[in-house]
Structures are given as C-alpha cells and as structure tokens.
Design a protein around this motif. Structure first.
Motif, short mmCIF file in Angstrom:
data_model
loop_
_atom_site.label_atom_id
_atom_site.label_comp_id
_atom_site.label_asym_id
_atom_site.label_seq_id
_atom_site.Cartn_x
_atom_site.Cartn_y
_atom_site.Cartn_z
N UNK A 194 55.76 51.48 51.12
CA UNK A 194 55.84 52.67 51.99
C UNK A 194 54.99 52.49 53.24
N UNK A 195 53.88 51.77 53.09
CA UNK A 195 53.00 51.54 54.24
C UNK A 195 53.69 50.71 55.31
N UNK A 218 53.72 61.12 49.61
CA UNK A 218 53.03 62.25 50.21
C UNK A 218 51.86 61.77 51.06
N UNK A 219 51.10 60.82 50.55
CA UNK A 219 49.98 60.27 51.32
C UNK A 219 50.49 59.63 52.60
N UNK A 220 51.61 58.91 52.50
CA UNK A 220 52.15 58.23 53.69
C UNK A 220 52.61 59.23 54.73
N UNK A 221 53.20 60.33 54.30
CA UNK A 221 53.71 61.33 55.23
C UNK A 221 52.61 62.13 55.89
N UNK A 222 51.41 62.00 55.40
CA UNK A 222 50.27 62.67 56.03
C UNK A 222 49.66 61.83 57.14
N UNK A 228 60.57 59.24 58.92
CA UNK A 228 61.29 60.44 58.50
C UNK A 228 61.78 60.21 57.08
N UNK A 229 61.79 61.28 56.28
CA UNK A 229 62.21 61.16 54.89
C UNK A 229 63.15 62.29 54.53
N UNK A 247 56.62 68.30 53.67
CA UNK A 247 56.48 67.26 54.68
C UNK A 247 57.74 66.42 54.87
N UNK A 248 58.72 66.61 54.00
CA UNK A 248 59.98 65.89 54.17
C UNK A 248 60.75 66.45 55.37
#
Length: 381
Positions: A194-195, A218-222, A228-229, A247-248
């Motif tokens: 994801x990173x 969730x951590x990545x989207x912060x 975009x997800x 956050x999606x």
C-alpha cells in the motif's frame, strides 16, 4: 423437500416452489438449529458452510448462488456425500458494470478526455477478472493481469508481475480469499504494498475484503500522498471500520454483483442444479421473470463525444455514488452495532439492471458506437 435459503436470494419461489417447502432465513446469522429438518440449504457468500453448521443435520444438498466458493468447505461436503452446486460467472457482468462505472467517475475526476495511455491492473483473472480484462481490452485500454495460480496452470494469456500491476493507473482486485498455500491472498495488499501506491492511482476492491489489510489501508489514507480508494468489500463485514469508510473516495456495501441479472442468474444456475439432483425438470425461465429496467432507453446527440457518451450511459444505467450516499448516511448516524442496517442495504437493494437492458439511440461517430457496444449497451441510430 424442505429448503432453507438466504433471504437475499431472489426468485427462489418462482424457480424452486415446485420442489417443496421454502423457508427464508438471515444468512449471516444462520445456525445449525435452523437446519434440523432441512433437506436443502441455499446460501450466499455471508454464510460459512462447514462441519460446524451441518453436522448431524439431514441436509443433503448445498447450493451457493455466488461465483465464489471460499465460504464453503467443499472437501467436507464431498466426504459426507452432500451434493454441492455454485454459480460460476453468474454476476461477472454486474461486477464489470460496477468497475466500469467507478472507472468512468475516476476519468471524469481526472478530466481525461481519452482512454489513450490509461493502464488498468487486474489482480485475479477468474470469472470476474477475466471478463473485466476482455471488456477493458475491447475498449482500447491497456490491461496488465496478475494471477499466479492461473499462470502456473499454463493458461495461454499474457501475465504481468504483481509489481507491474500495482504500478498501473487503476488497480482492480478480483481474487478469492486464500489463507494458506502457494498463493495466499489474505492481506495481499499489506502495509508495504500500500505504501507503494501514489496519489494519482485508484484502487478498487470488489472481490474479498481481507485481500487488503484494512487497518494498514486506513493508515495509508491518512497520509498526504494517498491513492484514491473505492471499496465495495470490507474486512469484518457487516461492521467495517467507520474511519476507513469515511476516508474512501467511494464506499459501497458489497453490492458490485447485485444487478438483477447477476443475482437472478445465480438463482437460476443453482435451481437448475437442484432440480437435476432431485430428478425434476425445471420449468421456470429467467427471461420471463426479470423486472423492467428503471431506464430502458437513452438518446445521445452528435454533440456528445465518445468518452462523454460512455460516461452518461454508464451513469444512467448505474451510478455507484447512489450506493455510496446510502452507506455514508447509515454510518453517519450509526450506533456501535451497524450489523442489521448494513445488511438491510443489501436486502432492500433497488432494481439495478445491466447495460444490455438499455438501448442507446445515437447520433454520433463510429467510435462512440464502438465504445458503447463494447461496454455492453444496445446501440441504435
């Protein structure tokens, strides 16, 4: 014959009413005590069917009205002599419709006016992923596919590495959930992978929720450079992480395959197998049971370019933002336990028909007609 069936399987009365007594149940909460006088069990993906559920019951036939079978212990059923049927390919076109609609919204958001240069990575090339790959390629999109088990089986198609697929503009996940073995998919997209995704990419998961580590996502989207997800499937359904949902970019309640045709084809396929097992001819026909589409026709003028025409047709037939809004409204006022309401969105899902149900009357270029036809619409004009 006594049939116990998930309440979300449509048209069972029409297809199986001639076989005996039909009892509808909540598939997510189904227990062994509800099967003590059942001959047949018909489920969807929310029900785990194994020894714990069926031991010491009279059930002799199990059917799942779904493509996937990773919720069924097929080895145990076989060992016990219990007949089994699934519905491979039943909702592939529905999931493709979902992905195309999400992709079209992404292109609009990116202000792209052409498909030239767009790359889509597909992880998992079974019934759904394989169909999606064919449609995307027909639309002129560059597609990269990763499916190590299929590649190892000697399938004759070009495959790419997972790293190459994860470098595409859009990544769409369509693998079963595999916990162990040579090619596990549980948390296939972990914190490290994801990173590697960037803010210009779109990740779509309409396969199995746990293929993506939801907490790591969730951590990545912060983070500021997050991709975009669009998630249709979640870990811990029917109670996804509320912060992740928030956050999606797009969030839907496991309905990618929920077109009327997709669900009904699954019912028809399992019903056919049940009738064959019972030795009774099936008289019902799906063609006579489908409801009319909410919109049966769309007229487009020559002023509408090819990609804009495709976008308008897809959104008229199915706009995933409607499902996103319903799910967000649910969670905005939800208490800690959202289980009944999440499932209610699926049980009370509105009529959604696939592109083949809609005629597009067109005054335009040949390229426009080609795109619309290859996306599944009936084009006239």
């Amino acid at each position: 014959m006594r049939i116990v069936a998930d309440e979300n399987i449509p048209l069972l009365e029409a297809f199986c009413g001639d076989l005996g007594t039909l009892t509808r149940v909540n598939g997510r909460n189904l227990g062994r005590d509800q099967l003590l006088d059942a001959d047949v069990l018909l489920v969807r993906s929310v029900t785990r069917v194994d020894q714990g559920l069926l031991a010491d019951t009279p059930v002799r036939f199990v059917g799942t009205a779904t493509i996937g079978t990773d919720h069924i212990d097929t080895d145990w059923l076989k060992a016990r002599g219990i007949a089994f049927a699934s519905a491979p390919g039943c909702n592939a076109n529905s999931v493709v419709q979902y992905v195309l609609s999400v992709l079209s919204l992404f292109l609009q958001r990116s202000e792209k006016r052409t498909l030239d240069g767009l790359t889509v990575g597909v992880i998992g090339a079974g019934n759904v992923g394989g169909t999606l790959t064919e449609v995307l390629a027909a639309l002129g999109i560059t597609v990269r596919v990763s499916d190590p088990p299929l590649e190892a089986s000697g399938a004759e198609r070009p495959f790419a590495s997972l790293d190459d697929v994860l470098a595409c503009d859009v990544i769409s996940l369509h693998t079963p959930l595999v916990e162990v073995g040579l090619h596990p998919t549980s948390h296939l997209l972990d914190r490290q992978r994801l990173a590697g995704l960037c803010e210009n990419q779109l990740l779509i998961n309409s396969g199995r929720g746990a293929v993506v580590d939801n907490r790591a996502l969730l951590e990545r989207l912060q983070q500021a450079d997050a991709p975009l997800v669009a998630l249709d499937v979640w870990e811990n359904e029917p109670s996804p992480l509320p912060d992740l949902l928030e956050r999606c970019w797009l969030a839907t309640p496991h309905i990618a395959g929920y077109s009327v045709e997709g669900k009904s084809r699954g019912t028809e396929m399992v019903a056919q197998a049940l009738h064959q097992w019972a030795g009774v001819p099936m008289s019902a026909s799906l063609d006579n049971l489908l409801p009319p589409p909410p919109v049966s026709g769309l007229a487009l003028t020559a002023q509408c370019g090819p990609l804009e025409a495709l976008h308008r047709a897809l959104m008229t037939c199915y706009d995933p933002r409607d499902d996103d809004a319903r799910l967000r409204k649910l969670f905005a006022g939800a208490a800690a336990d959202t289980r009944p309401s999440f499932d209610q969105l699926r049980r009370d899902y509105p009529v959604r028909r696939e592109p083949a149900s809609m005629e597009v009357r067109l005054e335009g270029h040949r390229e426009t007609a080609r795109l619309l036809s290859r996306a599944g619409f009936r084009v006239t004009g």
